[in-house]
Write an enzyme that holds these catalytic residues in place. Sequence first.
Site, short mmCIF file in Angstrom:
data_model
loop_
_atom_site.label_atom_id
_atom_site.label_comp_id
_atom_site.label_asym_id
_atom_site.label_seq_id
_atom_site.Cartn_x
_atom_site.Cartn_y
_atom_site.Cartn_z
CD GLN A 237 -3.02 -1.02 2.27
OE1 GLN A 237 -3.35 -2.06 2.82
NE2 GLN A 237 -3.53 0.17 2.62
NE ARG A 384 -13.70 0.57 3.45
CZ ARG A 384 -14.07 -0.07 2.35
NH1 ARG A 384 -14.15 -1.36 2.33
NH2 ARG A 384 -14.34 0.59 1.25
CB CYS A 385 -8.61 1.20 11.36
SG CYS A 385 -6.90 1.57 10.90
CD GLU A 760 -9.31 4.36 6.53
OE1 GLU A 760 -8.49 3.54 6.94
OE2 GLU A 760 -9.14 5.58 6.62
N1 MCN Z 1 -13.51 9.73 -3.63
C1 MCN Z 1 -14.30 10.61 -4.32
N2 MCN Z 1 -14.68 11.79 -3.73
C2 MCN Z 1 -14.31 12.09 -2.46
C3 MCN Z 1 -13.52 11.17 -1.73
C4 MCN Z 1 -13.12 10.00 -2.35
O1 MCN Z 1 -14.68 10.33 -5.45
N3 MCN Z 1 -14.67 13.25 -1.90
C5 MCN Z 1 -13.00 8.51 -4.27
C6 MCN Z 1 -11.49 8.62 -4.49
O2 MCN Z 1 -11.18 9.28 -5.65
C7 MCN Z 1 -11.05 7.17 -4.48
C8 MCN Z 1 -12.02 6.54 -3.48
O3 MCN Z 1 -13.17 7.39 -3.42
O4 MCN Z 1 -11.19 6.61 -5.75
C9 MCN Z 1 -11.42 6.42 -2.06
O5 MCN Z 1 -10.78 7.61 -1.75
P1 MCN Z 1 -10.23 8.02 -0.31
O6 MCN Z 1 -11.33 8.17 0.64
O7 MCN Z 1 -9.30 9.14 -0.51
O8 MCN Z 1 -9.42 6.72 0.19
P2 MCN Z 1 -8.05 6.14 -0.39
O9 MCN Z 1 -8.04 6.22 -1.84
O10 MCN Z 1 -6.90 6.68 0.37
O11 MCN Z 1 -8.23 4.62 -0.04
C10 MCN Z 1 -7.90 4.09 1.22
C11 MCN Z 1 -9.10 3.55 1.95
C12 MCN Z 1 -8.62 2.69 3.04
S1 MCN Z 1 -7.53 3.33 4.15
C13 MCN Z 1 -8.99 1.37 3.12
S2 MCN Z 1 -8.43 0.49 4.46
C14 MCN Z 1 -9.79 0.78 2.08
C15 MCN Z 1 -10.62 1.76 1.35
O12 MCN Z 1 -9.94 2.85 1.02
N4 MCN Z 1 -9.30 -0.28 1.38
C16 MCN Z 1 -9.95 -0.64 0.21
N5 MCN Z 1 -11.43 1.26 0.39
C17 MCN Z 1 -11.05 0.13 -0.30
N6 MCN Z 1 -11.69 -0.25 -1.42
C18 MCN Z 1 -11.26 -1.33 -2.11
N7 MCN Z 1 -11.91 -1.69 -3.24
N8 MCN Z 1 -10.17 -2.05 -1.70
C19 MCN Z 1 -9.51 -1.74 -0.57
O13 MCN Z 1 -8.46 -2.43 -0.18
CU1 CUM Z 2 -6.41 1.46 8.80
S1 CUM Z 2 -6.84 0.42 7.15
MO1 CUM Z 2 -6.58 1.64 5.62
O1 CUM Z 2 -5.82 2.83 6.55
O2 CUM Z 2 -5.40 1.09 4.72
#
Ligand code: MCN
Ligand code: CUM
Length: 806
Positions: A237, A384-385, A760
Site C-alpha cells: 500500500q 478501514r480504521c 473508511e
Molecule cells: N472519492 C471521491 N470523492 C471524495 C472522496 C473520495 O470520489 N470526496 C474517491 C477517491 O477518488 C477514491 C475513493 O473514493 O477513488 C477512495 O478515496 P479516499 O477516501 O481518498 O481513500 P483512499 O483512496 O486513500 O483509499 C484508502 C481507503 C482505506 S484506508 C482502506 S483500508 C480501504 C478503502 O480505502 N481499502 C480498500 N477502500 C477500499 N476499497 C477497495 N476496493 N479495496 C480496498 O483495499
Molecule cells: Cu487502517 S486500514 Mo486503511 O488505513 O489502509
Amino acid sequence: MNDMAPTREQREANLEGMGCKRKRVEDVRFTQGKGNYVDDLKLPGMLHGDFVRSPYPHARVVSINTEAALKVPGVLAVLTAEDLKGVNLAWMPTLAGDVQMVLADGKVLYQNQEVAFVVATDRYAADDGINAVEVEYEQLDVVIDPFTAMAPDAPVLREDLAGKTEGAHGPRKHHNHVFEWTVGDRELTDAAFAKADVTIKEMLSYHRTHPSPLETCQCVCSFDKIRGELSIWGTFQAPHVIRTVVALIAKIPEHKIHVIAPDIGGGFGNKVGAYPGYICAAVATIVTGKPVKWVEDRIENLTTTSFARDYHMTTEIAATREGKVTGLRVHVLADHGAFDACADPSKWPAGFFNIVTGSYDFPTAHVAVDGVYTNKAPGGVAYRCSFRVTEAAYCIERGMDILAQKLGMDPAELRLKNFIKPEQFPYHSALGWEYDSGDYQTAMKKMMETVDYAGLRKEQSEKREAFKRGETREIMGLGVSFFTEIVGAGPSKNCDILGIAMFDSCEIRMHPTGAGIARVGSKSQGQGHETTWAQIIATEIGIPADDIMVEEGNTDTAPYGLGTYGSRSTPVAGAAIAMAARKIKAKAQMIAAYKLEVHEGDLEWDIDGFRVKGLPEKTMSMKDICWAAYNSVPPGMEPGLEAVSYYDPPNMTYPFGAYICVMEIDVDTGVYKIRRFYALDDCGTRINPMIIEGQVHGGLTEAFAIAMGQEIRYDETGNVITGSFMDFFMPTAVETPHWETDFTVTPSPHHPIGAKGVGESPNVGGVPAFSNAVNDAFSFLGSTHIQMPHDFWRNWKAAKDLGALG
Ligand code: MCN
Ligand code: CUM
C-alpha cells in the site's frame, strides 16, 4: 455532417470530470481476468519460499534441524534466525518503534509465528521441505487475556526487552507493558465528573478482527548480482516507504532498489506493514541468485499478518440532567500482540484515537491508552480504521446511546442536543484537533426524515408492548450512529513515518497531441484511482479524463509518496494532483496569451481552454496549447508542459455521516434481520459519486461482518480458532443487507478542491450503527451493553440472560 459547435454542456460532459459517475477504467482489465497481480508474475528460474511455523503460541525453540529438509528434492535452502543474524536481519524495526523477529530467535511468541523459511523450485517441494524441518520446542505459559498481561506474576513475553523501563513511547510499567499514552486535561475532566448530575461508565470491547483481503500478502524478489540491484514486486500500500525501509535495513543504495506494486486485490490496511515474508524472500534471492516468490495462504494471512482492533475501552461520560455532555473519560487497554507493529504515524502510538469526542461539543476530556504484549499476532492498525478512528467512533457512539438510555432520552435527540454547531467550525476539540468543517444537524435531520425516525420509534414501542403481551417473539432495534472521521495524514507538523513527512505527490506530463500521463504517490488497492485522479485533472485543465493515463505503484517512475491508507489519498494525493494541474494551467495560460497576442490577464478559463475576456470567439483550447507547448512557446520559456507537486496539507479533513440500522431479532433463535440500513455520508466535494457509493457499500459490508460475527478468536491456550473462512464470518451476497446511501456536501475549506476522504467512513460509522441496533433492541429488557460481535448465538444468549426465554 453536422457542423454545429458543441454546447457548453456537451464540452463539460465530454471531460467526464469531477462529479461525473465515470465508469471505472481499471475494471476493463479486472472484469476480463486481465489484472496483473503479484502471483501472475513468473520470472525465469523463479523459486518459491514458504514458512515453517510454530504450532505453539509461546515456546522456547530448543533446536532446529534442517538436514532432512535440505535433502528433499527441489529444496535449495532453509533459512533460520541464525542465518539472518549473519546479515543483521534476524529482527526488523516496526513502524511503531518496536522490533520484531523475522524468524524465531530463541523463542516463539504467537501461534503460526515464522520459524524457518524453505526455498525450493516449486511450492510443493517447499511444502515437503517444511514438513521435513525438525523443530524442538519447550512450551511456556501463555498470556492471552490482555487484562491479565500486567499481573505481577504474568509470564515474561519479550525477553529481548528485559530490564528496559523505557519504550519507544515513554516509560514501561511492567515487563508486558508497551506504552502509556495520555491526552487531555485530567484535572478538569475529573472536576466535571465530580459535579455531574448524571454519569455513565461501561467497558466497551471492540474485539480482534482481520481485514482479510481476497488476495493475501505476497511478493517476488529478484536480485541482479551484476548490477547490484534488487527488484521487489509486492502487495504494497506504500511502495516508496518499503523502498526506504529496505535501503535502511538491507544497506542497499535506495536507487538500486526497485519496488513495484502491481494490481492489488484488496488491501484494507493489511498491506501497509512489513512482514517476515518480504525480508526472507529478499535474503533468499540474494543468497540463491534466483528470483524468489512468497505467497501467503488464507490461514497464514488470518493468523499472522496485521490484525485489527482489540481495544478494550472503559468509557465514562458526564452530563447534566437535561442531557448536555460535560466530560468524557476513557481508559483503553490495547492488546498489541507479541510485537508493537502498528502502522501509525510515528508520534501516534494509539493512532488518532483522540478523535473520541466525536461530533459532540465536550468541554473537557481525558484519554489514557495502555498497550500490552500478549501471545497473539502483531499488527493492530488495519481494516478501514483511519488509525483507530473505528475504535474511537464505536466508543463514543455506544457511549452516547448508553447515556441516552440512562437519561431516558431518545438517542437521536441527545446527539442533536450536543452536536458541534456549524458556526463553531473550525472547531477545537478538547483532545486537540481542529475540525475543518461540518454541518451535523442538517445531516442528522435528513437521515431522520428520510427513514421516518419518529414513525420507527412508534412502531418499536408498539412492538415492545406486543412482546410483553406475548404476541410476538421478535424485538426491534434502531441503531443510530453519527460519526466524525479524521483523515488525510497528514500535516508534516504532526505526521511522519520513520521521519518522512506525510506529504503526497503528483507529476503530470502533457503530450503534444493533448493527452497526458499522471504519476501519483498513492497506490490503489481497488479504490479506483485510475478513474478518479483523471477526473480531477479533467476538470482542472479541460482535457477529457479518457486522455489522461494514471500510473501508480512503481518507485522508479512515481514521485515519492507515502501511499494509500487512512483514507489519505484524496485529502493529500488528490490535493497534489489538483496543484500539479494548476501549475500546468498557469503555464498553459502564458502560452495561450502569447499565441492569442494578448496579455495573460486578458484571458479567462472556459471549461476546456482559455478565451479572451469580452471576445468569446477568440479562444485557444487546452489541446491546442499542448501542441504549442512543443513548438512555439514564448521567448525565454522552456518548451514542454509538465509539472510536479508535493503537497503537505495544512490540516486533516473531517468527513462525517449519519447512519441508521433497523433490525429485528428473534429472541428464541438469536437470528436477526436487517430491515433497513441508511447511510448518509458527507465527504465534501464528491469526485465520482458512483465510486463513493461503491466505497460505502464495501465498507458497510465489512462493518456488518465485524459487528455481527467476524472475529479473530483465541482459546485460552492461544490457539486461533477462527483461522479460516469456515469460522471467520465473511458475508456473501446472501447475508449482506440492502444498502441505502445518501449524502450532504460540506467542502473542506483548506483542500484545493474541497474534498475529504471517504474510503473508511462506512466501517467507522457502520459498526456502531449495527451494535447500537442490537443493544437498542434488548435495552427494554434491562440490559445496558452487550459486547460484539452480535452473532446468532450471542443474541440468543443475551435473550436468555435477560430472562426473555421464559
Ligand atoms: N472519492 C471521491 N470523492 C471524495 C472522496 C473520495 O470520489 N470526496 C474517491 C477517491 O477518488 C477514491 C475513493 O473514493 O477513488 C477512495 O478515496 P479516499 O477516501 O481518498 O481513500 P483512499 O483512496 O486513500 O483509499 C484508502 C481507503 C482505506 S484506508 C482502506 S483500508 C480501504 C478503502 O480505502 N481499502 C480498500 N477502500 C477500499 N476499497 C477497495 N476496493 N479495496 C480496498 O483495499
Ligand atoms: Cu487502517 S486500514 Mo486503511 O488505513 O489502509
